[in-house]
Design an enzyme around this catalytic site. Structure first.
Site, mmCIF file in Angstrom:
data_model
loop_
_atom_site.group_PDB
_atom_site.id
_atom_site.type_symbol
_atom_site.label_atom_id
_atom_site.label_comp_id
_atom_site.label_asym_id
_atom_site.label_seq_id
_atom_site.Cartn_x
_atom_site.Cartn_y
_atom_site.Cartn_z
ATOM 1 N N HIS A 113 -30.758 1.999 27.049
ATOM 2 C CA HIS A 113 -29.317 1.802 27.200
ATOM 3 C C HIS A 113 -28.593 2.395 26.001
ATOM 4 O O HIS A 113 -28.954 2.110 24.854
ATOM 5 C CB HIS A 113 -28.987 0.315 27.320
ATOM 6 C CG HIS A 113 -27.517 0.041 27.271
ATOM 7 N ND1 HIS A 113 -26.914 -0.550 26.197
ATOM 8 C CD2 HIS A 113 -26.535 0.344 28.152
ATOM 9 C CE1 HIS A 113 -25.617 -0.643 26.417
ATOM 10 N NE2 HIS A 113 -25.365 -0.104 27.596
ATOM 11 N N SER A 114 -27.589 3.219 26.246
ATOM 12 C CA SER A 114 -26.726 3.769 25.203
ATOM 13 C C SER A 114 -27.567 4.495 24.146
ATOM 14 O O SER A 114 -28.255 5.460 24.462
ATOM 15 C CB SER A 114 -25.857 2.646 24.624
ATOM 16 O OG SER A 114 -24.903 3.139 23.730
#
Length: 170
Positions: A113-114
């Site tokens: 994520h990210s």
């Protein structure tokens, strides 16, 4: 829907990084001997709790997943660098690959994520054990045309590792 029992089926486990010597904390859902191995890498200013809603779903209905999520150095329960020691993006890549090495995995998948997705992008370019990657809200820095990207990064990463090893051996 994940049952209450599966929501509680995880363990917290710490490893001493062979890369930095720091303590790396993990949260593990499923049994470590399960066939399908997945590493979860959280985003910037985040920690393993990012995966608390997904983890239980990966161990329900007799799934054979082992989902290991790590707190990157300086996040969650993992050690922080000493004062004055910066956090470099490429060091996170080494820490994740080092953890996979410690776990003894022959193949694995990544969910990032990210920041974790950007890290996963580069791990895919240098670690042939990666079978697939799921990137959530991730954008990696591109340093070459798309068809050259992975080759260029892999060469640069290997140069960085050699430079870093030479500095620690002096």
């Amino acid at each position: 829907m994940a049952s209450e029992e599966s929501k509680q089926f995880y363990q917290i486990k710490s490893f001493i990084s062979q890369v930095s010597g720091l303590t790396i904390s993990t949260k593990i859902w499923g049994k470590e001997e399960n066939k399908v191995k997945i590493i979860g890498i959280h985003g910037w200013l985040d920690n393993v709790a990012s995966w608390d809603n997904l983890g239980p779903y990966l161990v329900t209905n007799d799934c054979s997943f082992c989902f290991v999520c790590l707190d990157l150095p300086g996040h969650g329960r993992s050690s922080h660098h000493p004062k004055g020691w910066p956090y470099h993006f490429v060091d996170y890549i080494s820490e994740v690959i080092g953890l996979v090495d410690l776990l003894g995995w022959e193949s694995y998948s990544i969910i990032g994520h990210s920041l974790g997705g950007a890290i996963a992008t580069y791990i895919c370019s240098i670690d042939e054990r990666v079978k697939c990657a799921v990137l959530v809200e991730a954008l990696g820095p591109w340093i070459a045309p798309a068809e050259e990207q992975f080759r260029v990064f892999k060469e640069g990463f290997n140069l960085y590792k050699n430079l870093d090893n030479n500095n620690h051996n002096n």
